[in-house]
Design an enzyme around this catalytic site. Structure first.
Site, PDB file in Angstrom:
ATOM      1  N   ASN A 157       0.822  -1.485   0.039  1.00 13.96           N
ATOM      2  CA  ASN A 157       0.171  -0.036   0.345  1.00 13.96           C
ATOM      3  C   ASN A 157       0.974   0.735  -0.143  1.00 13.96           C
ATOM      4  O   ASN A 157       0.718   2.055  -0.574  1.00 13.96           O
ATOM      5  CB  ASN A 157      -0.911  -0.595   1.068  1.00 13.96           C
ATOM      6  CG  ASN A 157      -0.466  -0.042   2.825  1.00 13.96           C
ATOM      7  OD1 ASN A 157       0.629  -0.506   2.842  1.00 13.96           O
ATOM      8  ND2 ASN A 157      -1.417   0.300   3.490  1.00 13.96           N
ATOM      9  N   GLU A 165       5.337  -2.678  12.152  1.00 15.92           N
ATOM     10  CA  GLU A 165       3.936  -2.167  12.205  1.00 15.92           C
ATOM     11  C   GLU A 165       2.557  -3.149  11.751  1.00 15.92           C
ATOM     12  O   GLU A 165       2.577  -3.579  10.389  1.00 15.92           O
ATOM     13  CB  GLU A 165       4.227  -1.122  10.910  1.00 15.92           C
ATOM     14  CG  GLU A 165       5.494  -0.145  11.476  1.00 15.92           C
ATOM     15  CD  GLU A 165       4.928   0.743  12.625  1.00 15.92           C
ATOM     16  OE1 GLU A 165       3.510   0.412  12.537  1.00 15.92           O
ATOM     17  OE2 GLU A 165       6.169   1.763  13.007  1.00 15.92           O
ATOM     18  N   CYS A 186      -3.467   1.400   6.727  1.00 21.11           N
ATOM     19  CA  CYS A 186      -3.689   1.224   8.030  1.00 21.11           C
ATOM     20  C   CYS A 186      -3.669   2.254   9.085  1.00 21.11           C
ATOM     21  O   CYS A 186      -4.463   1.909  10.560  1.00 21.11           O
ATOM     22  CB  CYS A 186      -2.678   0.103   8.486  1.00 21.11           C
ATOM     23  SG  CYS A 186      -1.091   0.933   8.055  1.00 21.11           S
ATOM     24  N   GLU A 243       8.613   4.070  13.484  1.00 18.01           N
ATOM     25  CA  GLU A 243       9.497   4.711  12.940  1.00 18.01           C
ATOM     26  C   GLU A 243       9.262   5.811  12.556  1.00 18.01           C
ATOM     27  O   GLU A 243       8.794   6.625  13.025  1.00 18.01           O
ATOM     28  CB  GLU A 243       9.064   4.040  11.912  1.00 18.01           C
ATOM     29  CG  GLU A 243       9.208   2.726  11.245  1.00 18.01           C
ATOM     30  CD  GLU A 243       8.606   1.589  10.120  1.00 18.01           C
ATOM     31  OE1 GLU A 243       7.711   1.854   9.847  1.00 18.01           O
ATOM     32  OE2 GLU A 243       9.885   0.817  10.069  1.00 18.01           O
TER      33      GLU A 243
END
Ligand code: ADP
Length: 484
Positions: free
Chosen positions: A154, A255, A289, A464
């Protein structure tokens, strides 16, 4: 000079190579269903070779000065900007997102190369006040080693730079497997890294079809030459990788999936809330997400909000091939994704939800799904409990702030959350109570290169970006000098 960024080879040890088996697989354009090209379908043996190359390269890369790495990162960043158009077109072709969004991703993704290239010159340690006359203690940070990475489709560019940019700037070397649907963006970044002067073996990209994803992931997790795993993708695969990494006690960053609440309180500025939802729900056709997954609207503003959102969807969203001007809703990534989204909508309708807009496959066919608005949704429906990953806004009515927070936190996910209010006290209260790693207050787009990104609960481990992002690839060392 002009580089051809599209390649049909993988990149290992500074060489453009085929799979050892000679196998390849086809990558499809999700907007047209046509074959975009082929890349190597590599396996466990190939990834083992890449790990060896990365391990050898680490011996010298870890000794480079931060300033030397910074210079290469800056060149890599400049090249990414120079090739913004080419990178964005490739991204749209393999992922489907509209070109303007793809360009936005290239800017965001390139930003990590710049940011981490700058940050690596500031990996300060500490001089610790000694508790003993005869000793002096200091703490330094060093690169952890070879980092194994698995990235999703994505954000085919930005997830590579957010991980590999941090690792390489920190002095680590990388073996990365991009998602099978979107290998070209990752390989294009290798072309630019090569041009920027990144030494062989520092960045290795191994491509494979879905069938080899499991064996490659297992090798990355279990190989003792790999010290770190970083993954972005589904919670189920994240849990598998975490368990596979246990035997060699690897440092792991994950993640994973979210289930983002988007809360609209009675006091919200209606238009700002609608615009915020459009940005956060329909970006990448709902396939991020951090996209709003459950829209919780207070009873006093509920009817007005549903009406305004329906108008906004009908008037501003245009579905089609992302390369066509004016299109802001691309296709879903593949037919499996379309079936899943349609299944969730059908289930909600069967349970009593009302379709206000959309609710079916788009008339243009293929992998396109109509931007959809469902009202009268209740918290027990699957569309609220599962991650939709599609252009479907599911609206749930609530009465009180306490009820909204209870619903919002009642999930195993904890990535992004959003709420709209003009009550300052409520803004403080609610931001502190939401059990999420990211909170948007009157804002639908919250991530930035300069800040941190990471989930609570089952949405992940570690974070991150920002000043914390390098730490994922560094280990601390306590050095104690005695006999003083
Ligand atoms: P999605 O449903 O969005 O594709 P996944 O978690 O399945 O999410 O995929 C994210 C990435 O993980 C992709 O690159 C995919 O190929 C990869 N992947 C899928 N299954 C495995 C596995 N068993 N081990 C390692 N990687 C995997």
């Amino acid at each position: 000079m002009s580089l051809n960024l599209k390649t049909d080879k993988a990149f290992v040890d500074g060489k453009w190579i085929s799979a050892s088996s000679g196998k390849t697989y086809e990558v499809l354009n999700p907007a047209t269903g046509q074959v975009l090209g082929s890349v190597p379908d590599m396996d466990q043996d190939d990834v083992r070779d890449a790990i060896k190359a990365a391990h050898t390269a680490f011996k010298s890369w870890k000794n480079t000065l931060p300033k030397e790495r910074s210079v290469i990162m800056k060149k890599w960043y400049d090249l990414s900007l120079n090739y913004k158009k080419e990178l964005a077109t490739l991204l749209t072709e393999e992922n489907g997102k509209p070109l303007a969004e793809a360009e936005g991703e290239i800017l965001y993704g390139s930003g990590f190369l710049e940011w981490f290239g700058e940050e690596c010159r500031r990996t300060y340690g500490d001089v610790v006040p000694s508790p003993v006359q005869s000793k002096r203690t200091l703490v330094i940070k060093q690169p952890i080693g070879v980092a194994g990475m698995i990235t999703p489709w994505n954000f085919p560019n930005a997830m590579v730079t957010r991980k590999a940019g941090a690792a390489i700037a920190a002095g680590c070397t990388v073996v990365l497997r991009p998602a099978e649907d979107t290998p070209f963006s990752a390989l294009a970044l290798c072309k630019l890294a090569e041009e920027a002067g990144l030494p062989p073996g520092v960045l290795n990209v191994v491509t494979s079809d879905r069938g080899n994803a499991g064996p490659i992931g297992k090798e990355l997790c279990e190989n003792p030459l790999v010290s770190k795993i970083s993954f972005t993708g589904s919670t189920a695969v994240g849990k598998l990788l975490l368990s596979q990494s246990a035997d060699t006690v690897k440092k792991v960053s994950l993640e994973l999936g979210g289930n983002a609440p988007f809360i609209v309180f009675d006091s919200a500025d209606l238009q700002k809330a609608v615009n915020g939802l459009l940005a956060c729900k329909f970006r990448n056709a709902g396939q991020t997400c951090v996209c709003a997954n459950r829209v919780l609207v207070q009873e006093g503003i509920y009817a007005k909000f549903v009406h305004a959102l329906a108008l906004a969807i009908e008037n501003t969203l245009k579905t089609g091939n992302g390369l066509e001007p004016g299109v802001n809703q691309g296709p879903l990534i593949n037919s499996r994704a379309v079936e899943k989204v349609d299944g969730l909508v059908k289930d909600a309708v069967a349970c009593g939800a009302k379709v206000i807009v959309g609710g079916k496959n788009a008339a243009i066919g293929g992998n396109f799904y109509e931007p959809t608005l469902l009202s009268d949704v209740t918290v027990d429906m699957r569309v609220v409990q599962e991650e939709i990953f599609g252009p479907v806004a599911a609206i749930v009515k609530f009465k009180t702030e306490a009820e909204a927070i209870e619903i919002a936190n009642n999930t195993t996910a904890g990535l992004a959350s959003y709420f709209f209010t003009t009550d300052i006290a409520q803004a403080w209260r609610v931001s502190e109570k939401l059990q999420y790693g990211l909170v948007g207050v009157n804002e639908g787009i919250v991530s930035a290169v300069e800040s941190t990104f990471g989930g609570w609960k089952e949405s992940g481990l570690g974070s991150e970006g920002g000043k914390y992002g390098l730490d994922e690839y560094l280990v601390r060392k306590n050095i104690c000098y005695g006999g003083i």
